[in-house]
Enzyme design. Structure first.
Site, PDB file in Angstrom:
ATOM      1  N   PHE A 158       0.829  -1.221   0.000  1.00 22.52           N
ATOM      2  CA  PHE A 158       0.000   0.000   0.000  1.00 22.52           C
ATOM      3  C   PHE A 158       0.854   1.257   0.000  1.00 22.52           C
ATOM      4  O   PHE A 158       0.375   2.345  -0.323  1.00 22.52           O
ATOM      5  CB  PHE A 158      -0.949   0.003   1.210  1.00 22.52           C
ATOM      6  CG  PHE A 158      -0.359   0.542   2.479  1.00 22.52           C
ATOM      7  CD1 PHE A 158       0.385  -0.266   3.309  1.00 22.52           C
ATOM      8  CD2 PHE A 158      -0.541   1.872   2.841  1.00 22.52           C
ATOM      9  CE1 PHE A 158       0.949   0.229   4.482  1.00 22.52           C
ATOM     10  CE2 PHE A 158       0.013   2.376   4.010  1.00 22.52           C
ATOM     11  CZ  PHE A 158       0.758   1.552   4.824  1.00 22.52           C
ATOM     12  N   LYS A 159       2.133   1.141   0.356  1.00 22.20           N
ATOM     13  CA  LYS A 159       2.980   2.338   0.423  1.00 22.20           C
ATOM     14  C   LYS A 159       3.091   3.037  -0.934  1.00 22.20           C
ATOM     15  O   LYS A 159       3.400   4.214  -1.002  1.00 22.20           O
ATOM     16  CB  LYS A 159       4.348   1.974   0.974  1.00 22.20           C
ATOM     17  CG  LYS A 159       4.221   1.359   2.373  1.00 22.20           C
ATOM     18  CD  LYS A 159       5.300   1.776   3.296  1.00 22.20           C
ATOM     19  CE  LYS A 159       5.000   1.501   4.757  1.00 22.20           C
ATOM     20  NZ  LYS A 159       4.613   0.123   5.099  1.00 22.20           N
ATOM     21  N   ASP A 160       2.803   2.298  -2.019  1.00 21.97           N
ATOM     22  CA  ASP A 160       2.822   2.927  -3.339  1.00 21.97           C
ATOM     23  C   ASP A 160       1.796   4.057  -3.458  1.00 21.97           C
ATOM     24  O   ASP A 160       2.019   5.008  -4.202  1.00 21.97           O
ATOM     25  CB  ASP A 160       2.531   1.882  -4.427  1.00 21.97           C
ATOM     26  CG  ASP A 160       3.695   0.915  -4.637  1.00 21.97           C
ATOM     27  OD1 ASP A 160       4.865   1.342  -4.517  1.00 21.97           O
ATOM     28  OD2 ASP A 160       3.428  -0.267  -4.923  1.00 21.97           O
TER      29      ASP A 160
ATOM     30  N   MET B 157       3.634   6.967  -1.904  1.00 20.46           N
ATOM     31  CA  MET B 157       4.953   7.248  -2.452  1.00 20.46           C
ATOM     32  C   MET B 157       4.874   7.680  -3.917  1.00 20.46           C
ATOM     33  O   MET B 157       5.596   8.567  -4.343  1.00 20.46           O
ATOM     34  CB  MET B 157       5.808   5.994  -2.293  1.00 20.46           C
ATOM     35  CG  MET B 157       7.230   6.264  -2.007  1.00 20.46           C
ATOM     36  SD  MET B 157       7.565   7.246  -0.532  1.00 20.46           S
ATOM     37  CE  MET B 157       7.917   5.996   0.664  1.00 20.46           C
TER      38      MET B 157
END
Ligand SMILES: *Cc1c(COP(=O)(O)O)cnc(C)c1O
Length: 461
Positions: free
Chosen positions: A111-113, A116
């Protein structure tokens, strides 16, 4: 829109400056001076819109005059173009009142995409306008580093250095960081554990000469722009299930408290969220805090959900700030006490926290049993972080839909998943050659002076 520090001693900044700075100079975190509210009509108007359109509507009030509407729309479009699902954050139904929000369709499968990729585009737009360059240094236990490299590789005004603990990230996580060929990417394998990496990163930020000299910028989860990007999928999923006319609840697998804090912001903006459930693994400082009222550090025990192996949840400071009536001095005092092991939360703020959040934990055995049970009963193969959340969510199912955040693709953690359910999760086709690409990585000692010298020498001028 202005941003203030949770410790009350740093100057107010614009959205753009708060994003570029990351950490406030008084050691605090930036929060918006006030939270914009969306009316039920505003929320109802999101129904049927694309993820990108919802992102624009939700985030626009927070960015002030940093970008024009057209610029901001183009930034959002570029950020999510590389996702492999047209819904970006699709919902799947697990049970009558239980849904998974799949947040792993971005380029690095976590989910960090979501945050980011957006922050990469925001940095690029801001820097190409000002003609400045920055040096990004980040520390990672695995997922943040690969997401940051993916977002910033090849951008012309940025060097990105990622510190990861040598030998302590999964092979897939390591390869995602060491195989990009762009010359502005610098993967650094440091001797030590994740806490050592994060400590050296903080040391660099606290060396003001170095910070100015290399124009240091941070993209760890304390960066406000990352929290903001994550608010969007709370809205998109709740609206898909009937908000504003129907309440929903969320369960969030939690480490640094960034993701669930985004849910808290969504609620403050007016999204009808009944329960916000914090799910922790055996590193359960947040769960213990809600139960006992004492925030006390313990030793981090490695688990099968490594991105939640955290004892100090940085973003919790933002929640404390609100619960203490936005009193920066009180927060600064608590953070001072934390240096010597922990602090007790006063009665009023503790009641506030308990009204806002509930919590639960999953042991290693419970996590594995959940992966096995879900594979057998629904056919869904979960990553261990998601399994922790599903276990806790099941204890909180009620009359409104429960949305459990699924934060990573199971193929990022193949060993744990296979051990739990016997299925070896395979990487999506576009990543199948990851194991054959040459790696590029520099082994570095746990030594501040050596690290700073390396950053000075490697960055482009
Ligand atoms: C980072 C991460 C988490 C924890 O998110 P926080 O914002 O740190 O609470 C959970 N699951 C996965 C897969 C992650 O990468």
């Amino acid at each position: 829109m202005h941003y203030i520090s949770t410790r009350g001693q740093a100057p107010e900044l614009s959205f753009e400056d708060a994003m570029m700075t990351g950490l406030a100079r008084d050691g605090g975190l930036f929060v918006p001076a006030e939270i914009p509210v969306m009316s039920p009509d505003d929320i109802a108007a999101l129904a049927g819109k694309s993820y990108e359109e919802i992102a624009f509507a939700v985030m626009r009030p927070f960015i002030g005059d940093a970008f024009t509407d057209d610029e901001f729309k183009a930034i959002i479009a570029r950020a999510y173009a590389g996702f492999r699902h047209s819904a970006r954050a699709p919902l799947v139904q697990l049970d009558q009142n239980h849904f998974l929000l799949e947040l792993f369709h971005g380029p690095t499968l976590a989910f960090k995409d979501f945050a980011m990729q957006l922050i990469g585009q925001l940095f690029q737009a801001s820097l190409s306008r000002s003609g400045k360059r920055v040096t990004i240094v980040g520390a990672t236990s695995g997922d943040t580093g690969s997401a940051a490299i993916e977002a910033f590789k090849g951008l012309s005004n940025v060097d990105v250095f990622i510190l990861f603990p040598h030998g302590r990230v999964s092979e897939i996580q390591r390869r995602q960081m060491t195989t990009p060929t762009e010359s502005n990417v610098h993967a650094l394998a440091m001797d030590g554990d994740f806490d050592d990496c994060q400590a050296r990163l903080k040391d660099m930020f606290n060396d003001f000469d170095f910070r100015e000299g290399v124009k240091l910028a941070g993209v760890n989860s304390i960066n406000w722009a990352r929290v903001l990007a994550q608010v969007v999928y709370y809205f998109s999923s709740a609206v898909a299930l009937g908000a504003p006319y129907r309440e929903v609840s969320f369960t969030v697998p939690t480490g640094n408290f960034g993701d669930i804090f985004a849910g808290y912001i969504a609620k403050k903006m007016g999204l009808p969220i009944r329960e916000l459930v914090i799910a922790t693994n055996q590193n359960d400082i947040l769960h213990r805090t809600l139960v006992t009222g004492a925030y006390t550090k313990a030793e981090t025990i490695p688990s099968s959900s490594p991105s939640m192996d955290i004892q100090v949840s940085s973003n919790f400071e933002r929640a404390l700030f609100d619960m203490y009536g936005r009193d920066g001095n009180a927060v600064a005092q608590l953070m001072e006490e934390l240096k010597s092991g922990g602090f007790k939360i006063s009665q009023g703020p503790l009641e506030g926290l308990r009204e806002t959040f509930t919590s639960g934990r999953a042991s290693e055995e419970e996590c594995a049993a959940t992966i096995k049970e879900m594979a057998a009963t629904t056919g869904h193969v979960l990553c261990p972080h998601t399994a922790v959340a599903v276990k806790v969510a099941k204890e909180h199912l009620g009359s409104v839909p429960m949305i459990t955040l699924s934060t990573a693709h199971p193929a990022k953690f193949p060993a744990a998943v296979e051990a739990a359910c016997g299925v070896h999760p395979t990487l999506p086709a576009h990543m199948a050659d990851l194991g054959n690409k040459p790696e590029r990585v520099t082994r570095v000692p746990n030594d501040l002076a050596a690290l700073m010298a390396l950053v000075h020498e490697r960055r482009a001028l």
